[in-house]
Design a protein around this motif. Structure first.
Motif, mmCIF file in Angstrom:
data_model
loop_
_atom_site.group_PDB
_atom_site.id
_atom_site.type_symbol
_atom_site.label_atom_id
_atom_site.label_comp_id
_atom_site.label_asym_id
_atom_site.label_seq_id
_atom_site.Cartn_x
_atom_site.Cartn_y
_atom_site.Cartn_z
ATOM 1 N N ASP A 295 0.809 -1.222 0.000
ATOM 2 C CA ASP A 295 0.000 0.000 0.000
ATOM 3 C C ASP A 295 0.846 1.278 0.000
ATOM 4 O O ASP A 295 0.506 2.271 -0.641
ATOM 5 C CB ASP A 295 -0.955 -0.005 1.205
ATOM 6 C CG ASP A 295 -0.216 -0.178 2.528
ATOM 7 O OD1 ASP A 295 0.635 -1.077 2.621
ATOM 8 O OD2 ASP A 295 -0.476 0.588 3.469
ATOM 9 N N LEU A 296 1.982 1.259 0.709
ATOM 10 C CA LEU A 296 2.806 2.470 0.779
ATOM 11 C C LEU A 296 3.499 2.748 -0.563
ATOM 12 O O LEU A 296 3.695 3.900 -0.941
ATOM 13 C CB LEU A 296 3.844 2.356 1.901
ATOM 14 C CG LEU A 296 3.259 2.247 3.321
ATOM 15 C CD1 LEU A 296 4.350 1.916 4.332
ATOM 16 C CD2 LEU A 296 2.557 3.548 3.726
ATOM 17 N N SER B 135 9.115 2.403 5.127
ATOM 18 C CA SER B 135 9.279 1.230 4.263
ATOM 19 C C SER B 135 10.445 1.439 3.301
ATOM 20 O O SER B 135 10.488 2.421 2.556
ATOM 21 C CB SER B 135 7.987 1.002 3.474
ATOM 22 O OG SER B 135 8.250 0.240 2.315
ATOM 23 N N VAL B 136 11.369 0.495 3.328
ATOM 24 C CA VAL B 136 12.532 0.537 2.435
ATOM 25 C C VAL B 136 12.058 0.510 0.979
ATOM 26 O O VAL B 136 12.411 1.365 0.164
ATOM 27 C CB VAL B 136 13.457 -0.679 2.707
ATOM 28 C CG1 VAL B 136 14.572 -0.762 1.675
ATOM 29 C CG2 VAL B 136 14.021 -0.603 4.115
ATOM 30 N N ASP C 91 16.461 -8.492 9.715
ATOM 31 C CA ASP C 91 17.114 -9.537 8.915
ATOM 32 C C ASP C 91 18.240 -10.250 9.672
ATOM 33 O O ASP C 91 18.833 -11.200 9.146
ATOM 34 C CB ASP C 91 17.658 -8.944 7.606
ATOM 35 C CG ASP C 91 16.543 -8.654 6.600
ATOM 36 O OD1 ASP C 91 15.398 -9.070 6.838
ATOM 37 O OD2 ASP C 91 16.826 -8.011 5.572
ATOM 38 N N ILE D 256 9.133 -5.129 13.159
ATOM 39 C CA ILE D 256 8.966 -4.935 11.708
ATOM 40 C C ILE D 256 8.025 -6.003 11.140
ATOM 41 O O ILE D 256 7.089 -5.695 10.418
ATOM 42 C CB ILE D 256 10.335 -5.001 10.964
ATOM 43 C CG1 ILE D 256 11.361 -4.085 11.627
ATOM 44 C CG2 ILE D 256 10.151 -4.648 9.480
ATOM 45 C CD1 ILE D 256 11.080 -2.617 11.548
HETATM 46 C C1 UD1 Z 1 13.337 -4.765 2.834
HETATM 47 C C2 UD1 Z 1 14.358 -5.863 2.715
HETATM 48 C C3 UD1 Z 1 14.057 -6.975 3.728
HETATM 49 C C4 UD1 Z 1 13.967 -6.390 5.137
HETATM 50 C C5 UD1 Z 1 12.978 -5.223 5.161
HETATM 51 C C6 UD1 Z 1 12.948 -4.517 6.502
HETATM 52 C C7 UD1 Z 1 14.935 -5.801 0.382
HETATM 53 C C8 UD1 Z 1 14.877 -6.448 -0.942
HETATM 54 N N1 UD1 Z 1 14.308 -6.407 1.377
HETATM 55 O O1 UD1 Z 1 12.071 -5.335 2.494
HETATM 56 O O2 UD1 Z 1 15.114 -7.933 3.660
HETATM 57 O O3 UD1 Z 1 13.526 -7.387 6.026
HETATM 58 O O4 UD1 Z 1 13.329 -4.246 4.163
HETATM 59 O O5 UD1 Z 1 14.198 -4.020 6.806
HETATM 60 O O6 UD1 Z 1 15.585 -4.792 0.570
HETATM 61 N N2 UD1 Z 1 4.871 -2.284 4.813
HETATM 62 C C9 UD1 Z 1 3.571 -1.846 4.712
HETATM 63 N N3 UD1 Z 1 3.152 -1.372 3.504
HETATM 64 C C10 UD1 Z 1 3.990 -1.293 2.416
HETATM 65 C C11 UD1 Z 1 5.313 -1.729 2.551
HETATM 66 C C12 UD1 Z 1 5.737 -2.226 3.769
HETATM 67 O O7 UD1 Z 1 2.803 -1.887 5.668
HETATM 68 O O8 UD1 Z 1 3.549 -0.849 1.353
HETATM 69 C C13 UD1 Z 1 5.352 -2.824 6.115
HETATM 70 C C14 UD1 Z 1 5.913 -4.222 5.980
HETATM 71 O O9 UD1 Z 1 4.892 -5.194 6.023
HETATM 72 C C15 UD1 Z 1 6.843 -4.274 7.160
HETATM 73 C C16 UD1 Z 1 7.401 -2.850 7.214
HETATM 74 O O10 UD1 Z 1 6.448 -2.049 6.527
HETATM 75 O O11 UD1 Z 1 6.121 -4.519 8.336
HETATM 76 C C17 UD1 Z 1 8.751 -2.653 6.593
HETATM 77 O O12 UD1 Z 1 8.763 -3.230 5.297
HETATM 78 P P1 UD1 Z 1 9.709 -2.690 4.133
HETATM 79 O O13 UD1 Z 1 10.739 -1.786 4.711
HETATM 80 O O14 UD1 Z 1 8.875 -2.171 3.027
HETATM 81 O O15 UD1 Z 1 10.391 -4.024 3.653
HETATM 82 P P2 UD1 Z 1 10.827 -4.413 2.188
HETATM 83 O O16 UD1 Z 1 11.284 -3.191 1.449
HETATM 84 O O17 UD1 Z 1 9.799 -5.268 1.565
#
Ligand code: UD1
Length: 432
Positions: free
Chosen positions: A126-127, A169-170, A312, A334
């Motif tokens: 969603d983000l 979110s990364v 991680d 997380i």
């Molecule tokens: C990246 C890393 C992963 C690591 C994670 C957190 C890569 C390829 N993967 O994953 O190894 O574990 O960062 O450091 O770099 N979220 C939402 N909505 C969104 C996106 C994320 O609610 O649209 C939530 C996720 O479910 C999670 C948190 O935000 O709880 C952080 O996720 P995010 O930082 O986006 O992780 P990734 O980029 O998928």
């Protein structure tokens, strides 16, 4: 054919290994090359399954990739007519979602399969969509695909806050940053992720001609440019692989030197390991030596976004704490469901309970080898670590998870003295 690792526990690891380029650092850099009108060259790219999956997706999207040595890729877009990333490839790796923003920003249209959840949780996007919509994208979800359009073929600068229920979110920050680089006008991304992998992406985009300020802070300001050119960059060392081998040295009570490490990316990890009783010496700017002079002391630790303790390296830490002298509490902020490794560790004789989003770990004197199953990449690494100290033989199945993120894990551990080898699974024949 599927493979598993056979580990004979009980050796003390000693020696020196070099840390690979960062998987999570390389993936967004590779995807960002789709934005460029020039030739891009990336070095220190790790040789991993996830990298090969993304390169395959990018080839289907008209990227011509030239491998120049084991870890160097030179690439240039030669065909911009295709903008669909198919389910068969995207479903192998969630980070495939990184092609969404570059396709949309550069080609005005993107159709990318929804990545779906995985064993560590729901993992919504969603983000990512919020960030792109803030830049004017029109997005619909259609039969399992994200279909995104830029009206008139160009995105427009906008303002967006990207913090979610679990912090920044990364992936959403990386996608929004890539899109904003080619949007018309100025964009402001608040609540941006500050992870080193995002910082490296921003530097790479600037090298390609983007104008990004606030790099490394939660407020990124991007002034869009009409086009981006070629650039070169070396991928940063993998802080997660470094943390995993730090844990391997610590759990075996070894003496291991790691080369190509960025201490500035490992602050929370070093702090936690030192509390546990691990000694970390900086031999020079990029080399550290890990020893553990005394017992493993219990700790309380919480995973957080950067610069907090990384999720991680949560599972690997849990393996280490299974042999601690007391009770440790590891809390996941997380991915609250990222605890699939605990049941497998308990099968090896650990005493771990899950309490909400925390693992309560009562240290035991010994772990015992058995057959265990990797449920995801880092959980798999944690089981390998447990196998290094367990009595007898540990067989870690579903090794393909581990191969997604670790370059020749068994060769590196064997070079440090571990008794470890890879075996093809025997074909299973079932009686009718
Ligand atoms: C990246 C890393 C992963 C690591 C994670 C957190 C890569 C390829 N993967 O994953 O190894 O574990 O960062 O450091 O770099 N979220 C939402 N909505 C969104 C996106 C994320 O609610 O649209 C939530 C996720 O479910 C999670 C948190 O935000 O709880 C952080 O996720 P995010 O930082 O986006 O992780 P990734 O980029 O998928």
């Amino acid at each position: 054919m599927a493979e598993h690792l056979v580990v004979e526990g009980g050796t003390t690891l000693e020696g020196t290994i070099k840390i690979q380029g960062s998987k999570n650092g390389a993936l967004p850099l590779l995807a960002a090359t789709l934005l460029s009108d020039g030739r891009c060259t990336l070095s220190n790219v790790p040789d991993l399954k996830d990298i090969r999956t993304l390169l395959e997706i990018m080839s289907e999207l008209g990227m011509s990739v030239d491998q120049r040595g084991p870890n160097t890729f030179s690439m240039r877009v030669t065909d911009e007519t295709k903008s669909t990333a198919r389910y068969e490839l995207v479903s192998q790796m969630r980070a495939s979602i990184y092609v969404l923003a570059p396709l949309l920003a550069k080609r005005g249209y993107a159709k990318v399969s929804l990545p779906g959840g995985c064993v560590i949780g729901l993992r919504p996007i969603d983000l990512h969509l919020k960030g792109l919509r803030a830049l004017g994208a029109e997005i619909e979800l259609d039969h399992g695909y994200v279909v995104a359009r830029a009206p008139g073929g160009r995105l427009k600068g906008g303002r967006v806050f990207l913090g979610g229920p679990f912090g920044s979110s990364v992936g959403a920050t990386a996608n929004t940053l890539m899109a904003a680089s080619l949007a018309d006008g100025k964009s402001v991304i608040e609540g941006a992720a500050c992870e080193p992998e995002v910082v490296e992406l921003a530097h790479f985009l600037n090298r390609m001609g983007a104008t990004i300020t606030g790099i490394g802070t939660p407020r990124l300001v991007v002034t869009g440019v009409p086009s981006l050119g070629g650039a070169r960059q070396s991928v940063i060392p993998d802080r997660i692989e470094a943390g995993t081998y730090m844990a391997a040295a610590a759990i075996t009570g070894g003496d291991v030197t790691l080369e190509d490490v960025r201490m500035e990316h490992l602050g929370a990890v070093v702090d936690t390991f030192e509390k546990i009783g691990v000694r970390i010496e900086e031999l020079d700017e990029e080399t550290i030596r890990i020893t553990r002079p005394g017992p493993i002391r219990p700790v309380r630790v919480t995973t957080l976004t950067y610069p907090g303790y990384p999720t991680d390296i949560q599972a690997q830490l849990a393996s280490l704490l299974c042999l601690g002298e007391g009770i440790s509490v590891v809390t996941e902020k997380i991915y609250p469901d990222r605890f699939m490794h605990l049941a497998e560790l308990n099968r090896m004789g650990a005493e771990v309970m899950k309490e909400g989003a925390s693992a309560v770990i009562k240290g035991v004197k010994v772990l015992k080898g058995t057959d265990v199953m990797a449920s995801d990449l880092r959980a798999g690494a944690a089981l390998v670590l447990a196998g290094l100290v367990a009595e007898g033989t540990t067989r870690v199945h579903r090794l393909y998870h581990v191969d997604r993120g670790y370059e020749c894990i068994e060769a590196k551990l064997a070079s440090l003295g571990a008794k470890i080898h890879r075996v093809k699974d025997a074909a299973v024949t079932r009686a009718a």
